[in-house]
Structures are given as structure tokens and as C-alpha cells.
Design a protein around this motif. Structure first.
Motif, PDB file in Angstrom:
ATOM      1  N   GLY A 120       0.794  -1.226   0.000  1.00  0.00           N
ATOM      2  CA  GLY A 120       0.000   0.000   0.000  1.00  0.00           C
ATOM      3  C   GLY A 120       0.821   1.268   0.000  1.00  0.00           C
ATOM      4  O   GLY A 120       0.401   2.285   0.568  1.00  0.00           O
ATOM      5  N   MET A 121       1.991   1.244  -0.657  1.00  0.00           N
ATOM      6  CA  MET A 121       2.880   2.413  -0.659  1.00  0.00           C
ATOM      7  C   MET A 121       3.374   2.738  -2.066  1.00  0.00           C
ATOM      8  O   MET A 121       4.498   3.197  -2.263  1.00  0.00           O
ATOM      9  CB  MET A 121       4.066   2.167   0.287  1.00  0.00           C
ATOM     10  CG  MET A 121       3.651   2.034   1.750  1.00  0.00           C
ATOM     11  SD  MET A 121       5.018   1.639   2.879  1.00  0.00           S
ATOM     12  CE  MET A 121       6.076   3.067   2.677  1.00  0.00           C
ATOM     13  N   SER A 122       2.511   2.541  -3.057  1.00  0.00           N
ATOM     14  CA  SER A 122       2.919   2.740  -4.453  1.00  0.00           C
ATOM     15  C   SER A 122       3.424   4.150  -4.737  1.00  0.00           C
ATOM     16  O   SER A 122       4.293   4.356  -5.593  1.00  0.00           O
ATOM     17  CB  SER A 122       1.749   2.422  -5.391  1.00  0.00           C
ATOM     18  OG  SER A 122       1.427   1.058  -5.348  1.00  0.00           O
ATOM     19  N   ASP A 123       2.887   5.126  -4.027  1.00  0.00           N
ATOM     20  CA  ASP A 123       3.277   6.512  -4.284  1.00  0.00           C
ATOM     21  C   ASP A 123       4.371   7.010  -3.346  1.00  0.00           C
ATOM     22  O   ASP A 123       4.690   8.209  -3.321  1.00  0.00           O
ATOM     23  CB  ASP A 123       2.053   7.428  -4.159  1.00  0.00           C
ATOM     24  CG  ASP A 123       1.365   7.313  -2.810  1.00  0.00           C
ATOM     25  OD1 ASP A 123       1.643   6.337  -2.088  1.00  0.00           O
ATOM     26  OD2 ASP A 123       0.547   8.204  -2.477  1.00  0.00           O
ATOM     27  N   HIS A 126       9.773   6.984  -3.552  1.00  0.00           N
ATOM     28  CA  HIS A 126      10.855   7.960  -3.603  1.00  0.00           C
ATOM     29  C   HIS A 126      11.240   8.501  -2.226  1.00  0.00           C
ATOM     30  O   HIS A 126      12.226   9.233  -2.090  1.00  0.00           O
ATOM     31  CB  HIS A 126      10.432   9.141  -4.479  1.00  0.00           C
ATOM     32  CG  HIS A 126       9.236   9.875  -3.944  1.00  0.00           C
ATOM     33  ND1 HIS A 126       7.954   9.354  -4.035  1.00  0.00           N
ATOM     34  CD2 HIS A 126       9.137  11.060  -3.280  1.00  0.00           C
ATOM     35  CE1 HIS A 126       7.103  10.211  -3.466  1.00  0.00           C
ATOM     36  NE2 HIS A 126       7.790  11.232  -2.993  1.00  0.00           N
ATOM     37  N   ARG A 127      10.468   8.167  -1.203  1.00  0.00           N
ATOM     38  CA  ARG A 127      10.761   8.688   0.137  1.00  0.00           C
ATOM     39  C   ARG A 127      11.905   7.923   0.793  1.00  0.00           C
ATOM     40  O   ARG A 127      12.197   6.775   0.442  1.00  0.00           O
ATOM     41  CB  ARG A 127       9.531   8.602   1.031  1.00  0.00           C
ATOM     42  CG  ARG A 127       8.431   9.571   0.629  1.00  0.00           C
ATOM     43  CD  ARG A 127       7.425   9.719   1.740  1.00  0.00           C
ATOM     44  NE  ARG A 127       6.339  10.617   1.356  1.00  0.00           N
ATOM     45  CZ  ARG A 127       5.328  10.940   2.147  1.00  0.00           C
ATOM     46  NH1 ARG A 127       5.260  10.416   3.372  1.00  0.00           N
ATOM     47  NH2 ARG A 127       4.392  11.767   1.731  1.00  0.00           N
ATOM     48  N   TYR A 128      12.524   8.587   1.773  1.00  0.00           N
ATOM     49  CA  TYR A 128      13.606   7.978   2.525  1.00  0.00           C
ATOM     50  C   TYR A 128      13.074   7.500   3.880  1.00  0.00           C
ATOM     51  O   TYR A 128      12.036   7.973   4.357  1.00  0.00           O
ATOM     52  CB  TYR A 128      14.756   8.966   2.700  1.00  0.00           C
ATOM     53  CG  TYR A 128      15.527   9.172   1.418  1.00  0.00           C
ATOM     54  CD1 TYR A 128      16.680   8.417   1.152  1.00  0.00           C
ATOM     55  CD2 TYR A 128      15.079  10.071   0.454  1.00  0.00           C
ATOM     56  CE1 TYR A 128      17.375   8.574  -0.038  1.00  0.00           C
ATOM     57  CE2 TYR A 128      15.772  10.237  -0.743  1.00  0.00           C
ATOM     58  CZ  TYR A 128      16.911   9.481  -0.981  1.00  0.00           C
ATOM     59  OH  TYR A 128      17.580   9.625  -2.175  1.00  0.00           O
ATOM     60  N   PRO A 129      13.775   6.553   4.517  1.00  0.00           N
ATOM     61  CA  PRO A 129      13.262   5.993   5.770  1.00  0.00           C
ATOM     62  C   PRO A 129      12.875   7.025   6.825  1.00  0.00           C
ATOM     63  O   PRO A 129      11.875   6.859   7.526  1.00  0.00           O
ATOM     64  CB  PRO A 129      14.421   5.103   6.246  1.00  0.00           C
ATOM     65  CG  PRO A 129      15.055   4.630   4.979  1.00  0.00           C
ATOM     66  CD  PRO A 129      14.979   5.818   4.060  1.00  0.00           C
ATOM     67  N   GLY A 134       6.772   4.722  11.750  1.00  0.00           N
ATOM     68  CA  GLY A 134       7.314   3.438  12.184  1.00  0.00           C
ATOM     69  C   GLY A 134       6.629   2.274  11.502  1.00  0.00           C
ATOM     70  O   GLY A 134       7.272   1.293  11.112  1.00  0.00           O
ATOM     71  N   GLY A 135       5.309   2.357  11.345  1.00  0.00           N
ATOM     72  CA  GLY A 135       4.569   1.288  10.686  1.00  0.00           C
ATOM     73  C   GLY A 135       4.941   1.150   9.223  1.00  0.00           C
ATOM     74  O   GLY A 135       5.066   0.025   8.706  1.00  0.00           O
ATOM     75  N   GLN A 136       5.140   2.269   8.539  1.00  0.00           N
ATOM     76  CA  GLN A 136       5.546   2.226   7.132  1.00  0.00           C
ATOM     77  C   GLN A 136       6.939   1.613   6.993  1.00  0.00           C
ATOM     78  O   GLN A 136       7.194   0.831   6.075  1.00  0.00           O
ATOM     79  CB  GLN A 136       5.510   3.629   6.541  1.00  0.00           C
ATOM     80  CG  GLN A 136       4.111   4.175   6.344  1.00  0.00           C
ATOM     81  CD  GLN A 136       4.115   5.640   5.938  1.00  0.00           C
ATOM     82  OE1 GLN A 136       4.997   6.408   6.348  1.00  0.00           O
ATOM     83  NE2 GLN A 136       3.131   6.046   5.143  1.00  0.00           N
ATOM     84  N   GLN A 137       7.824   1.953   7.912  1.00  0.00           N
ATOM     85  CA  GLN A 137       9.172   1.376   7.859  1.00  0.00           C
ATOM     86  C   GLN A 137       9.129  -0.136   8.006  1.00  0.00           C
ATOM     87  O   GLN A 137       9.874  -0.856   7.323  1.00  0.00           O
ATOM     88  CB  GLN A 137      10.035   1.988   8.960  1.00  0.00           C
ATOM     89  CG  GLN A 137      10.400   3.439   8.722  1.00  0.00           C
ATOM     90  CD  GLN A 137      11.303   3.992   9.808  1.00  0.00           C
ATOM     91  OE1 GLN A 137      12.085   3.259  10.410  1.00  0.00           O
ATOM     92  NE2 GLN A 137      11.191   5.285  10.081  1.00  0.00           N
ATOM     93  N   GLN A 138       8.265  -0.638   8.888  1.00  0.00           N
ATOM     94  CA  GLN A 138       8.182  -2.082   9.065  1.00  0.00           C
ATOM     95  C   GLN A 138       7.614  -2.769   7.822  1.00  0.00           C
ATOM     96  O   GLN A 138       8.032  -3.868   7.472  1.00  0.00           O
ATOM     97  CB  GLN A 138       7.339  -2.430  10.288  1.00  0.00           C
ATOM     98  CG  GLN A 138       8.048  -2.184  11.615  1.00  0.00           C
ATOM     99  CD  GLN A 138       9.374  -2.913  11.696  1.00  0.00           C
ATOM    100  OE1 GLN A 138      10.439  -2.288  11.709  1.00  0.00           O
ATOM    101  NE2 GLN A 138       9.342  -4.225  11.745  1.00  0.00           N
ATOM    102  N   ARG A 139       6.665  -2.126   7.166  1.00  0.00           N
ATOM    103  CA  ARG A 139       6.127  -2.709   5.924  1.00  0.00           C
ATOM    104  C   ARG A 139       7.192  -2.748   4.840  1.00  0.00           C
ATOM    105  O   ARG A 139       7.273  -3.705   4.062  1.00  0.00           O
ATOM    106  CB  ARG A 139       4.894  -1.924   5.470  1.00  0.00           C
ATOM    107  CG  ARG A 139       3.633  -2.287   6.251  1.00  0.00           C
ATOM    108  CD  ARG A 139       2.401  -1.662   5.642  1.00  0.00           C
ATOM    109  NE  ARG A 139       2.249  -0.282   6.077  1.00  0.00           N
ATOM    110  CZ  ARG A 139       1.478   0.614   5.472  1.00  0.00           C
ATOM    111  NH1 ARG A 139       0.817   0.297   4.371  1.00  0.00           N
ATOM    112  NH2 ARG A 139       1.368   1.847   5.937  1.00  0.00           N
ATOM    113  N   VAL A 140       8.013  -1.706   4.765  1.00  0.00           N
ATOM    114  CA  VAL A 140       9.102  -1.690   3.789  1.00  0.00           C
ATOM    115  C   VAL A 140      10.115  -2.794   4.113  1.00  0.00           C
ATOM    116  O   VAL A 140      10.603  -3.493   3.221  1.00  0.00           O
ATOM    117  CB  VAL A 140       9.791  -0.310   3.747  1.00  0.00           C
ATOM    118  CG1 VAL A 140      11.030  -0.348   2.846  1.00  0.00           C
ATOM    119  CG2 VAL A 140       8.818   0.751   3.239  1.00  0.00           C
ATOM    120  N   ALA A 141      10.425  -2.968   5.400  1.00  0.00           N
ATOM    121  CA  ALA A 141      11.365  -4.025   5.799  1.00  0.00           C
ATOM    122  C   ALA A 141      10.832  -5.397   5.400  1.00  0.00           C
ATOM    123  O   ALA A 141      11.591  -6.271   4.959  1.00  0.00           O
ATOM    124  CB  ALA A 141      11.613  -3.956   7.300  1.00  0.00           C
TER     125      ALA A 141
END
Length: 345
Positions: A120-123, A126-129, A134-141
Motif C-alpha cells: 500500500g505504498m505505491s506513491d 521515492h521517500r527515505y526511511p 514506524g509502521g511504514q518502515q516495518q512494511r518496507v522491511a
């Protein structure tokens, strides 16, 4: 892929951490390894990943021995995705580059796009960590761990750094993503709610040994001993006496209650019975079987935990909506519902 661990021993110096752990994880399932600090959870995960060499064991992933007598497959050749506690994203790479790190260049664009959509982060590629929650970082991990199509994903207390409000929603996101990928996963946690709500199977470690392996509901309803009953939730442990040839009923200060089975104990046997707080209803005085006083109320928003002192016997915990009808000092009655689990006292 299925995972099989047989007779895993690991000591650090003279201190044994894992004592003959054996475990099987079925393909496509999510298994939670639950235990207090020092029980050996992280050491078990590190041995699976190949980061720590066991003193003795056989570890198979998908039928392939990756650690055993005369065999050691290095971590990078085990097809394992690893999600550490803090996510450990590369701060100098954007989201897309973090997810694609380690993938062949020809596969990156398509694979990263697929995973960004899945989390759920298609847009936000281009962002940096540091620009993510915190929740978005865990999804990326998690997406980074899934990128190379691993045979197994290992999650080492991945939600411990999140605040309570975010933790539940991220847990749900992660579980959904793993289900969509049909990925075999092992989650290490000391959080009982996390293990019970996420996993297909919960394995409890205590002092380096497996004390129970069960589905979440069975673990909660039928723990193997009183110590485990207290570890996986609030518990009232009351002494009683069995009645009936096969111990079909236990008589205690909380009344006569049906049992789930008495493991060969018969009529007259002295037992400890497990009564969960949600099995007790608190009623206006005179409407139930037992009378007592409310001595405390711990309010959690969605429910509350009352401590009630009966006129006879020890205090008991009662889970309720706590809508203000039973403030501290109120005289109440209690009604208890079975069945209950019992052990020889």
C-alpha cells in the motif's frame, strides 16, 4: 516450504540457551515462537538464519538440510528473508532502492513496483526511511525480505518499537501480506497478544525448551501447566476437588464447574483449576451465586479488569465492560461458567 528442526542445542560458554529444541513448521503457515526474555527465542531464530552455529542439531528447510553433521549452508544461500526488530533500512536509500537491494538489476523495477503496491505504498517509493512512520518502515522491511521470493521469512520481534495504537494495525497488515504471498514465516515475540492474534501455531519456549506447541485457542484454553496459564493471559487459579468417576466436575470456592478433562484423575482428587477472567460475570448483589466486594478496576477502554474479593476465598479477576455500574466498594455477585482446565494440585 516446510521447516524441521531436530535436537537443537546451543550454549554460550557454560550457559545452555537451547536444550534439544525440536520443531516443525508447515508450508505457508505462520508460527509464533513465544517466550519471556532469556528463553532462547532469538537464538533459535539466528540458528535458523545461519547467523549462529548450534552445538548440535539438524535443520531442514524445504527438505534440504542447511545445518547438521558435516553440513552448513551459509545464510546467503538459505533463501531466508529476515526482518529485524528495528527494520534496519538503509538510511541513504529511498524506499524503492531499499526493497530492490540485492535483486538482479533486470528484475528490480517490476518486482519493486509489485511489492510497493502490495504494502500500500505505491506513491511513496521515492521517500527515505526518515520520512516514514514506524509502521511504514516495518512494511518496507517486510517487502525487502519478500523481494527475492524467500523460502522462509523470519521476523524478530518486528513490532516491539511501535506504539500500542500502531502495533495492532501493522500486525494485521503484515499478516495479510504474508497470507497473500503464501509465505512460510516464523515470528519471535514475547507479546502474548501478538502471538495469539497473528499465528496459526504458537510454540512456547521456557528455559530453552519447548513446553507447548498448539493452535492459539487451544494454548489459551488448555495450557500444559499453571505457570503457562499465567504467562498467556490473566488467570484465576483455584484449588478444588474433582467429583465424578472421570473428574467431570470440580468443586471449589467458585462453585461446581465442569472440566475439560482431568487426565486420568478421578473422584476426590485435589486439583488446581484455571478460570479465565472472562468466564466470570459480575452481577448486582443477590443475582449470582457468590457475593463479594469490588476492590479495584483497571480500565483499558475496550474492557476492564475488576478485582473482586468474595466473602469466602481469595480475590478473583473478572473481565467486564466496566461501564460504571460496579465502582470500587460495590457489593456484587459473581456467576462462573465452565468448562475449566484442571491439573493435579
Amino acid at each position: 516450504m516446510n521447516v524441521r528442526i531436530s535436537g537443537l542445542h546451543k550454549s554460550f560458554g557454560a550457559h545452555p540457551v537451547l536444550r534439544g529444541v525440536s520443531l516443525e513448521v508447515s508450508q505457508g503457515s505462520l508460527t509464533a515462537v513465544l517466550g519471556p526474555s532469556g528463553s532462547g527465542k532469538t537464538t533459535l531464530l539466528r540458528a535458523l538464519a545461519g547467523f549462529a552455529r548450534p552445538d548440535e542439531c539438524t535443520i531442514e528447510i524445504g527438505g534440504r538440510v542447511v545445518d547438521g553433521t558435516g553440513v552448513f549452508v551459509p545464510p546467503n544461500a538459505r533463501r531466508i528473508g529476515y526482518v529485524p526488530q528495528e527494520g534496519s533500512l538503509f538510511p541513504h536509500l529511498d524506499v524503492a532502492a531499499n526493497i530492490g537491494f540485492g535483486l538482479p538489476r533486470a528484475q528490480r523495477k517490476a518486482r519493486v513496483g509489485e511489492l510497493l503496491a502490495l504494502i500500500g505504498m505505491s506513491d511513496l517509493g521515492h521517500r527515505y526511511p526518515h520520512q516514514l512512520s514506524g509502521g511504514q518502515q516495518q512494511r518496507v522491511a517486510l517487502a525487502r525480505a519478500l523481494a527475492p521470493n524467500p523460502a522462509l521469512v523470519l521476523l524478530d520481534e518486528p513490532f516491539s518499537s511501535l506504539d500500542a495504537g500502531l502495533r495492532a494495525s501493522v500486525r494485521g497488515d503484515v499478516r495479510t501480506i504474508l497470507r497473500q504471498f503464501e509465505t512460510t514465516a516464523i515470528l519471535v515475540t514475547h507479546d502474548q497478544d501478538e502471538a495469539l492474534s497473528m499465528a496459526d501455531t504458537v510454540v512456547v519456549l521456557r528455559d530453552g525448551e519447548v513446553v507447548q506447541r498448539a493452535a492459539p485457542r487451544d494454548l489459551y484454553d488448555n495450557p500444559v501447566d499453571p505457570r503457562l496459564a499465567r504467562f498467556v493471559g490473566d488467570a484465576n487459579l483455584v484449588i478444588g476437588v474433582l467429583a465424578g468417576e472421570n473428574g467431570e466436575q470440580v468443586r471449589s470456592a467458585l462453585g461446581a464447574l465442569p472440566t475439560r478433562g482431568a487426565d486420568g484423575l478421578g473422584d476426590g482428587a485435589r486439583v488446581t483449576a484455571l478460570v479465565r477472567p472472562e468466564q466470570i460475570r459480575v452481577l448486582p448483589e443477590g443475582d449470582g451465586e457468590l457475593a463479594g466486594n469490588v476492590v479495584s478496576c483497571d480500565y483499558f477502554g475496550h474492557d476492564a479488569l475488576l478485582t473482586v474479593a468474595p466473602d469466602e476465598g481469595e480475590t478473583v479477576l473478572v473481565r467486564t465492560g466496566c461501564d460504571g455500574s460496579f465502582p470500587v466498594g460495590t457489593r456484587v455477585s459473581l456467576a462462573v461458567a465452565g468448562p475449566v482446565t484442571v491439573w493435579a494440585a
